[in-house]
Design a protein around this motif. Structure first.
Motif, PDB file in Angstrom:
ATOM      1  N   VAL A 223      72.170  38.051  29.310  1.00 37.97           N
ATOM      2  CA  VAL A 223      72.947  38.788  28.311  1.00 37.97           C
ATOM      3  C   VAL A 223      73.150  40.210  28.829  1.00 37.97           C
ATOM      4  O   VAL A 223      72.184  40.918  29.126  1.00 37.97           O
ATOM      5  CB  VAL A 223      72.234  38.811  26.947  1.00 37.97           C
ATOM      6  N   LEU A 224      74.422  40.613  28.945  1.00 36.57           N
ATOM      7  CA  LEU A 224      74.768  41.949  29.441  1.00 36.57           C
ATOM      8  C   LEU A 224      75.402  42.759  28.326  1.00 36.57           C
ATOM      9  O   LEU A 224      76.086  42.216  27.448  1.00 36.57           O
ATOM     10  CB  LEU A 224      75.735  41.839  30.618  1.00 36.57           C
ATOM     11  N   GLN A 225      75.187  44.074  28.390  1.00 33.85           N
ATOM     12  CA  GLN A 225      75.754  44.981  27.394  1.00 33.85           C
ATOM     13  C   GLN A 225      76.502  46.106  28.088  1.00 33.85           C
ATOM     14  O   GLN A 225      76.038  46.631  29.104  1.00 33.85           O
ATOM     15  CB  GLN A 225      74.643  45.558  26.511  1.00 33.85           C
ATOM     16  N   ALA A 226      77.655  46.453  27.540  1.00 38.46           N
ATOM     17  CA  ALA A 226      78.417  47.614  27.998  1.00 38.46           C
ATOM     18  C   ALA A 226      78.462  48.617  26.858  1.00 38.46           C
ATOM     19  O   ALA A 226      78.856  48.280  25.729  1.00 38.46           O
ATOM     20  CB  ALA A 226      79.819  47.211  28.422  1.00 38.46           C
ATOM     21  N   THR A 227      78.058  49.870  27.134  1.00 38.95           N
ATOM     22  CA  THR A 227      78.023  50.924  26.116  1.00 38.95           C
ATOM     23  C   THR A 227      78.892  52.079  26.568  1.00 38.95           C
ATOM     24  O   THR A 227      78.798  52.524  27.731  1.00 38.95           O
ATOM     25  CB  THR A 227      76.584  51.407  25.890  1.00 38.95           C
ATOM     26  N   ASP A 228      79.762  52.576  25.668  1.00 33.74           N
ATOM     27  CA  ASP A 228      80.576  53.731  26.032  1.00 33.74           C
ATOM     28  C   ASP A 228      79.765  55.013  25.825  1.00 33.74           C
ATOM     29  O   ASP A 228      78.582  54.963  25.484  1.00 33.74           O
ATOM     30  CB  ASP A 228      81.901  53.745  25.270  1.00 33.74           C
ATOM     31  N   MET A 229      80.411  56.145  26.022  1.00 35.63           N
ATOM     32  CA  MET A 229      79.737  57.448  25.965  1.00 35.63           C
ATOM     33  C   MET A 229      78.612  57.527  27.000  1.00 35.63           C
ATOM     34  O   MET A 229      77.638  58.262  26.837  1.00 35.63           O
ATOM     35  CB  MET A 229      79.171  57.705  24.565  1.00 35.63           C
ATOM     36  N   LEU A 230      78.767  56.686  28.095  1.00 38.29           N
ATOM     37  CA  LEU A 230      77.761  56.637  29.156  1.00 38.29           C
ATOM     38  C   LEU A 230      76.373  56.328  28.618  1.00 38.29           C
ATOM     39  O   LEU A 230      75.357  56.769  29.175  1.00 38.29           O
ATOM     40  CB  LEU A 230      77.744  57.952  29.944  1.00 38.29           C
ATOM     41  N   GLY A 231      76.343  55.574  27.529  1.00 37.52           N
ATOM     42  CA  GLY A 231      75.063  55.178  26.967  1.00 37.52           C
ATOM     43  C   GLY A 231      74.396  56.230  26.125  1.00 37.52           C
ATOM     44  O   GLY A 231      73.250  56.027  25.681  1.00 37.52           O
ATOM     45  N   LEU A 232      75.071  57.343  25.877  1.00 39.32           N
ATOM     46  CA  LEU A 232      74.485  58.402  25.062  1.00 39.32           C
ATOM     47  C   LEU A 232      74.433  57.978  23.601  1.00 39.32           C
ATOM     48  O   LEU A 232      75.164  57.072  23.177  1.00 39.32           O
ATOM     49  CB  LEU A 232      75.304  59.683  25.215  1.00 39.32           C
ATOM     50  N   PRO A 233      73.589  58.639  22.824  1.00 37.21           N
ATOM     51  CA  PRO A 233      73.510  58.296  21.397  1.00 37.21           C
ATOM     52  C   PRO A 233      74.870  58.428  20.730  1.00 37.21           C
ATOM     53  O   PRO A 233      75.633  59.358  20.983  1.00 37.21           O
ATOM     54  CB  PRO A 233      72.508  59.321  20.854  1.00 37.21           C
ATOM     55  N   GLY A 234      75.176  57.494  19.853  1.00 39.75           N
ATOM     56  CA  GLY A 234      76.451  57.475  19.167  1.00 39.75           C
ATOM     57  C   GLY A 234      77.488  56.616  19.850  1.00 39.75           C
ATOM     58  O   GLY A 234      78.578  56.392  19.303  1.00 39.75           O
ATOM     59  N   GLY A 235      77.178  56.138  21.040  1.00 39.08           N
ATOM     60  CA  GLY A 235      78.125  55.280  21.754  1.00 39.08           C
ATOM     61  C   GLY A 235      78.193  53.894  21.148  1.00 39.08           C
ATOM     62  O   GLY A 235      77.252  53.412  20.508  1.00 39.08           O
TER      63      GLY A 235
END
Length: 525
Positions: A223-235
């Motif tokens: 299971v892979l995850q992609a997070t925006d905001m470079l993984g910063l809080p709120g992404g």
């Protein structure tokens, strides 16, 4: 909104204004002169770049202000707006030039709007500035989460692949503005799949971090995850799955199920008889699990045939056995893979071996003659009971059963219990020169076990026939014939066979006599 219609309405309002009613002609002339001077002066729009933030839920959002450097604030100029969204999305304050957004905007639906601005003198109805085009850009907010449009993924890699091997690259997309902050800058992480897999944070390349054995587990779910905001809080984040199937490599050699096999075979078994089955197991699959069986010690009595369907080794007999000669055999069988893989160490490709012990079972075999054919001879006219010859048969089994003999196909001969053949009546060579007889040997303990041998008896000739004349002879002689003069030639009918047989040792040495009568008639002179 039609800018020209608005202009006429504004001019009409200006004419109704009371201050204009009291104007004198001279005053109007002065104002016209002043406007002409302003038009001849350097003109320029004055505004900053316009932006509006998307997804705001307020009723109105101030965008900015259009300003002309010719505007002296005396309410003689009006501002007009046309182009994308004029009147429906954006409105303008005709007096101040303030632009307001009256609708919630979505940057992903429309990122910018092209509009045109114009400033009109309400007294002359003419533009004091050339029409100018400007852009209102919709500012992005992080309102879209990353999506894996090609997921879920499935791929295959060879088992035992080295650490760092690339498995697959996954890609997520974010509809936010990549040029505005970190809203569309993604960071990939792995939620499930450690410690066997890892993912490069910025590229989404999934790699092997630990070797895997297909025989232990042949499929993995990552299971892979992609997070925006470079993984910063709120992404915002999105996930996908990668199903990874491990393909087989030949990293296991076949192993016999038993270290020692026991088999039995009757000594009477014909060549090609299946004696037993040996079996090896291979944890690999497909071609990597195919095996070949062979006999390591090069036995010429047994062989092993590989059943390609069941992968069994069939032990077969390739030479007749004799319990009385050898009662047990020990052979060493070997199994190897049919196909060799680079993952399989060469020093381990010698194959595995096992021992097969084969016990020969005694069978009640028929008697065995010392010869398959016998040749004998006896003189003709030999009296009853005379000796012809001897045959011999024995029971090859350990029991050594006594043998009973008999003769079939002739009543001229008889055979004793010891295999001695005698005649039951004198033989005549002139009747038959050869006699072919069959001797049967039967075990007294088992009458079903019989064998036969052929005996050829030649009858030898003896001198038992006197000569015979062909005919009655009659001749004539003159009365005064001289002594010694030949009168007639007499020829006896002695058989040619008798002449030839006179040298045989059984011939009677005493010659037989022949008598004849000759009639002689005297002829007168």
């Amino acid at each position: 909104m039609n800018c020209y219609i608005s202009l006429h309405l504004l001019l009409g309002l200006a004419q109704l204004c009371p201050c204009h009613t009291d104007m004198t002609n001279s005053k109007m002339h002065e104002m016209n002169q002043s406007l002409r001077s302003q038009l001849r002066a350097k003109r320029s729009w004055v505004w900053n770049r316009f932006f509006v933030q998307e997804e705001l839920t307020v009723t109105e959002q101030h965008v900015g202000r259009l300003t002309s450097n010719l505007d002296e604030g005396n309410a003689s100029l009006v501002y007009l707006l046309s182009g994308d969204g004029a009147g429906t999305v954006f409105t303008i304050n005709n007096r101040t030039g303030d632009i307001t957004a009256i609708k919630k905007l979505d940057r992903e639906e429309k990122a910018y709007y092209k509009l045109r601005a114009q400033v009109i003198n309400i007294y002359t109805g003419k533009p004091v500035e050339p029409e100018s085009e400007f852009v209102i850009k919709v500012l992005d907010i992080n309102d879209n989460k990353p999506q894996f449009l090609d997921g879920p993924y499935e791929t295959s890699i060879p088992e035992m692949s080295p650490e760092g091997t690339s498995v697959i690259q996954v890609t997520a997309t974010d509809n936010d503005d990549p040029s505005h902050g970190n809203n569309a800058r993604l960071l990939y992480t792995i939620l499930q799949g450690r410690p066997y897999f890892s993912v490069e944070p910025t590229t989404g390349i999934l790699r092997i971090s630990s070797q895997m054995d297909r025989e232990a587990e042949d499929q993995y779910l990552v299971v892979l995850q992609a997070t925006d905001m470079l993984g910063l809080p709120g992404g915002l984040s999105g996930t996908t799955t990668v199903t990874i199937n491990l393909s087989d490599v030949n990293d296991n050699r076949p192993i016999f199920q038993l270290g020692l096999y026991h088999m039995n075979v009757s000594e009477s078994a014909p060549i090609g008889t299946s004696i037993g089955i040996i079996m090896a197991d291979d944890s690999d699959i497909g071609e990597n699990a195919k095996m070949n069986y062979s006999i390591e010690d090069g036995s010429h009595i047994f062989d092993i045939i590989t059943n390609n369907e069941t992968q069994e080794g069939i032990v077969v007999l390739k030479k007749k056995l004799d319990y009385e000669v050898q009662r047990q055999y020990s052979i060493r069988a070997k199994v190897t893979n049919s196909f060799i893989d680079e993952y399989f160490p060469k020093d381990e490709n010698s194959g595995q071996t096992t021992v097969i012990k084969i016990r020969v079972e005694d069978a009640d075999e028929p008697p065995v003659f010392s010869h398959l054919e016998y040749a004998m001879e006896i003189a003709e006219e030999t009296p009853y009971g005379s000796y012809v010859g001897t045959v011999f048969a024995r029971d090859p089994d350990i029991t050594n059963s006594p043998i009973r003999y008999s003769i079939v196909g002739s009543n001229l001969f008889s055979i004793l219990d010891n295999g001695t053949i005698i005649i039951t009546q004198p033989l005549d060579r002139e009747t038959a020169v050869w006699h072919n007889i069959t001797v049967i040997a039967t075990e007294k303990n088992n009458s079903q076990q019989v064998s036969e041998a052929h005996v050829y008896v030649q009858v030898l000739n003896v001198n038992d026939h006197a000569p015979e004349f062909f005919q009655y002879y009659e001749t004539y002689v003159c009365e005064n014939a001289n002594a010694g003069e030949q009168i007639i030639f007499l020829n006896e009918n002695q058989k040619e066979e008798e002449k030839i047989s006179t040298t045989k040792q059984y011939i009677d040495k005493v010659p037989k006599s022949v008598q004849w009568t000759v009639a002689v008639n005297l002829l007168p002179l």
